[in-house]
Design an enzyme around this catalytic site. Structure first.
Site, PDB file in Angstrom:
ATOM      1  N   GLN A 268     -36.397 -77.346   6.658  1.00 19.58           N
ATOM      2  CA  GLN A 268     -35.125 -77.084   5.962  1.00 19.58           C
ATOM      3  C   GLN A 268     -34.246 -78.321   6.201  1.00 19.58           C
ATOM      4  OE1 GLN A 268     -34.220 -73.878   4.468  1.00 19.58           O
ATOM      5  NE2 GLN A 268     -32.279 -74.699   3.755  1.00 19.58           N
TER       6      GLN A 268
ATOM      7  N   HIS B  75     -41.677 -83.445   9.434  1.00 18.92           N
ATOM      8  CA  HIS B  75     -42.023 -83.039   8.064  1.00 18.92           C
ATOM      9  C   HIS B  75     -41.357 -83.917   7.012  1.00 18.92           C
ATOM     10  CE1 HIS B  75     -43.385 -80.553   4.838  1.00 18.92           C
ATOM     11  NE2 HIS B  75     -42.157 -80.467   4.378  1.00 18.92           N
TER      12      HIS B  75
ATOM     13  N   ASP C   2     -51.705 -81.680  -1.483  1.00 19.49           N
ATOM     14  CA  ASP C   2     -50.653 -81.913  -2.497  1.00 19.49           C
ATOM     15  C   ASP C   2     -50.343 -83.409  -2.558  1.00 19.49           C
ATOM     16  OD1 ASP C   2     -48.992 -82.422  -0.288  1.00 19.49           O
ATOM     17  OD2 ASP C   2     -48.222 -80.382  -0.249  1.00 19.49           O
TER      18      ASP C   2
ATOM     19  N   LYS D 170     -50.742 -79.716  -7.101  1.00 19.13           N
ATOM     20  CA  LYS D 170     -50.194 -78.402  -6.687  1.00 19.13           C
ATOM     21  C   LYS D 170     -48.887 -78.161  -7.432  1.00 19.13           C
ATOM     22  CE  LYS D 170     -48.289 -76.634  -2.345  1.00 19.13           C
ATOM     23  NZ  LYS D 170     -48.240 -76.838  -0.895  1.00 19.13           N
TER      24      LYS D 170
ATOM     25  N   THR E  58     -48.613 -70.742   7.438  1.00 23.51           N
ATOM     26  CA  THR E  58     -49.280 -69.481   7.081  1.00 23.51           C
ATOM     27  C   THR E  58     -50.750 -69.712   6.751  1.00 23.51           C
ATOM     28  OG1 THR E  58     -48.827 -69.749   4.720  1.00 23.51           O
ATOM     29  CG2 THR E  58     -47.153 -68.604   6.037  1.00 23.51           C
ATOM     30  N   GLY E  59     -51.088 -70.970   6.489  1.00 18.48           N
ATOM     31  CA  GLY E  59     -52.461 -71.300   6.119  1.00 18.48           C
ATOM     32  C   GLY E  59     -52.732 -71.136   4.627  1.00 18.48           C
TER      33      GLY E  59
ATOM     34  N   THR F 276     -51.812 -72.746   1.975  1.00 16.59           N
ATOM     35  CA  THR F 276     -52.166 -73.988   1.269  1.00 16.59           C
ATOM     36  C   THR F 276     -53.618 -74.366   1.551  1.00 16.59           C
ATOM     37  OG1 THR F 276     -49.886 -74.696   1.578  1.00 16.59           O
ATOM     38  CG2 THR F 276     -51.478 -76.414   0.987  1.00 16.59           C
TER      39      THR F 276
HETATM   40  C1  R5P Z   1     -45.989 -78.724   2.421  1.00 14.42           C
HETATM   41  O1  R5P Z   1     -45.151 -79.514   1.969  1.00 14.42           O
HETATM   42  C2  R5P Z   1     -46.633 -79.023   3.723  1.00 14.42           C
HETATM   43  O2  R5P Z   1     -47.181 -80.304   3.732  1.00 14.42           O
HETATM   44  C3  R5P Z   1     -47.706 -78.007   4.052  1.00 14.42           C
HETATM   45  O3  R5P Z   1     -48.723 -78.070   3.064  1.00 14.42           O
HETATM   46  C4  R5P Z   1     -47.178 -76.618   4.125  1.00 14.42           C
HETATM   47  O4  R5P Z   1     -46.003 -76.570   4.882  1.00 14.42           O
HETATM   48  C5  R5P Z   1     -48.201 -75.692   4.738  1.00 14.42           C
HETATM   49  O5  R5P Z   1     -47.690 -74.403   4.789  1.00 14.42           O
HETATM   50  P1  R5P Z   1     -48.630 -73.142   4.728  1.00 14.42           P
HETATM   51  O6  R5P Z   1     -49.666 -73.284   5.788  1.00 14.42           O
HETATM   52  O7  R5P Z   1     -47.699 -71.975   4.984  1.00 14.42           O
HETATM   53  O8  R5P Z   1     -49.224 -73.073   3.350  1.00 14.42           O
END
Ligand code: R5P
Length: 285
Positions: A92, A124, A161, A184, A215-216, A218
């Site tokens: 954020q 990030h 992505d 993506k 959360t995995g 992606t």
């Molecule tokens: C997105 O911009 C990040 O690089 C990650 O792909 C993302 O934060 C992964 O989140 P999650 O595991 O919840 O899909």
């Protein structure tokens, strides 16, 4: 140098102290009867350079980090470095909807209030660094992660992505293999569409790299696409394994290798950030 470990980074702090030949401080931790946190640095830090190592994965981790930073300063250390291997709340880094805070600004300003400099690993979004008025160093784990995969027979690297493509490309350059990214698209708050690049994946050993697995969602989508397109071996790597709701348990059986760093200590922390942190702390980069 004296390394003060926060409870979120006990293993990593010990590795850093060991690599640097530094003192690993003893810390007392308990909860007051009302639930508030109590910490005390038991080792002598007066006149010494102190590095407190702790991530901000949870709210409690954040409070502990601030308390330890202040404890080190109050005890008369000559300098205090906040080493935040996983800088939580950095996603954020801007206001998406009116009324929201800029959480990563709050974290940065709070941490620098009690320290002389901040060192983190692959934050990030680099925008967060601009919120600091002191020195804020963001270490790249690209070389260390690439070396981990050097002899693991990877044919190509895939970023889930385009935002992570630069990182994937740099790793691929080091390993002399090609890199691609998944297209993506966010359709709405709940729906994300992912399309593989036009590459023949059949029989290939593919490494998917991301900065963070939370959360995995992606990674799981990317893995399924690769399986449907005939990849023979799938390795997954990220710098930070947050694994919200134990998502590693879902990912692990789907892939051949799951390797994240020890920025957050866990079962899949096969790549260590200790060397990179030690070099940054000793100014030896
Ligand atoms: C997105 O911009 C990040 O690089 C990650 O792909 C993302 O934060 C992964 O989140 P999650 O595991 O919840 O899909």
């Amino acid at each position: 140098m004296i390394i003060v470990p926060a409870s979120s980074s006990l293993g990593l702090a010990a590795k850093v102290a060991n690599k640097m030949g530094a003192t690993l401080a003893e810390v007392e931790r308990k909860r007051f009867p009302d639930g508030e946190m109590y910490v005390r640095i038991l080792s002598e830090v007066r006149g010494g350079e102190v590095a407190v190592i702790g991530n901000t994965r949870s709210d409690a981790d954040f409070v502990e980090l601030l308390l330890l930073l202040n404890a080190a300063r109050e005890a008369g250390s000559s300098s205090v470095t906040a080493v935040v291997p996983y800088f939580g709340y950095s996603r954020q880094h801007m206001i998406y909807k009116p009324g929201e805070p800029i959480s990563s600004k709050v974290m940065t300003r709070s941490i620098e209030n009690f320290s002389d400099r901040i060192i983190c690993v692959e934050i990030h979004d680099e925008e967060t660094i601009g919120f600091a008025s002191h020195q804020f160093k963001n270490l790249s784990l690209i070389r260390t992660s690439s070396e981990y995969f050097r002899d693991r027979e990877i044919d190509l690297i895939l970023s889930p992505d385009d935002g992570g493509y630069d990182r994937a490309k740099k790793m691929a350059e080091i390993l002399s293999i090609p890199a691609y990214y998944i297209d993506k698209k966010r359709i709405d708050a709940k729906t994300v569409e992912m399309h593989l690049p036009k590459v023949d994946f059949s029989g290939k050993s593919v490494l998917i790299v991301d900065d963070i697995i939370s959360t995995g969602g992606t990674i799981i989508k990317a893995v399924k696409l690769l399986k449907d397109n005939g990849a023979s071996r799938i390795s997954v790597s990220a710098v930070h394994g947050v694994f919200a709701k134990d998502s590693d348990r879902i990912i692990e059986p789907l892939v051949d290798l799951l390797a994240v760093s020890d920025s957050i200590d866990g079962d899949h922390s096969l790549i260590s950030v200790a060397g990179d942190i030690s070099r940054a702390l000793s100014g030896d980069e």
